[in-house]
Design a protein around this motif. Sequence first.
Motif, PDB file in Angstrom:
ATOM      1  N   GLU A 198       2.675   2.640   8.407  1.00 12.73           N
ATOM      2  CA  GLU A 198       1.780   2.233   7.320  1.00 12.73           C
ATOM      3  C   GLU A 198       1.604   3.367   6.309  1.00 12.73           C
ATOM      4  N   LYS A 258       0.781   3.114  12.744  1.00 13.68           N
ATOM      5  CA  LYS A 258      -0.041   3.828  11.754  1.00 13.68           C
ATOM      6  C   LYS A 258       0.835   4.755  10.900  1.00 13.68           C
ATOM      7  N   ASN A 271      -4.940  10.202  11.397  1.00 15.02           N
ATOM      8  CA  ASN A 271      -6.277   9.700  11.096  1.00 15.02           C
ATOM      9  C   ASN A 271      -7.039  10.463  10.029  1.00 15.02           C
TER      10      ASN A 271
END
Length: 146
Positions: free
Chosen positions: A71, A68, A36
């Motif tokens: 990606e 994630k 993140n």
Amino acid sequence: MDTALTLKKRLRSEQLSEAVIQDLLNRSEIVNQLLNQKVRIDTFTGLRKMEFRLIELSEIPHALELEKAHELLEQFITVVNVEDGFSLTGQTDGVLACHQGIMTLIFIRSGRKDLADKGVEWILNYQITQRGEKCTWTGKDLYSRF
């Protein structure tokens, strides 16, 4: 202890279901921090930071399988995958042996055989392994470019 380390330790001695693996990864503070953080991929330093995040994630079992992470990996590939190898500048002249090796390891661990093979081929063709050996790589390194 972070749940990513718990996962790694448990996988050494037992079979875990996908649900347990996903739960441990999702609850991991380390995995969540790595996934993140905002990173710019239009700069050398941003790409280097993403490269290090991906290699760190690759040390955690199944972490690169997370959506994630996948990606991030695909974003990384779109910039670093150049004709002759992998480059943190997005240019062939920016291919460096040290980063070539790191990126190849990321691709091996992520199951990207096509890119792993490309990286290994570059290493076999251009990485110097003997003192005094001449390198046939014609690209420039960052020290001569900047």
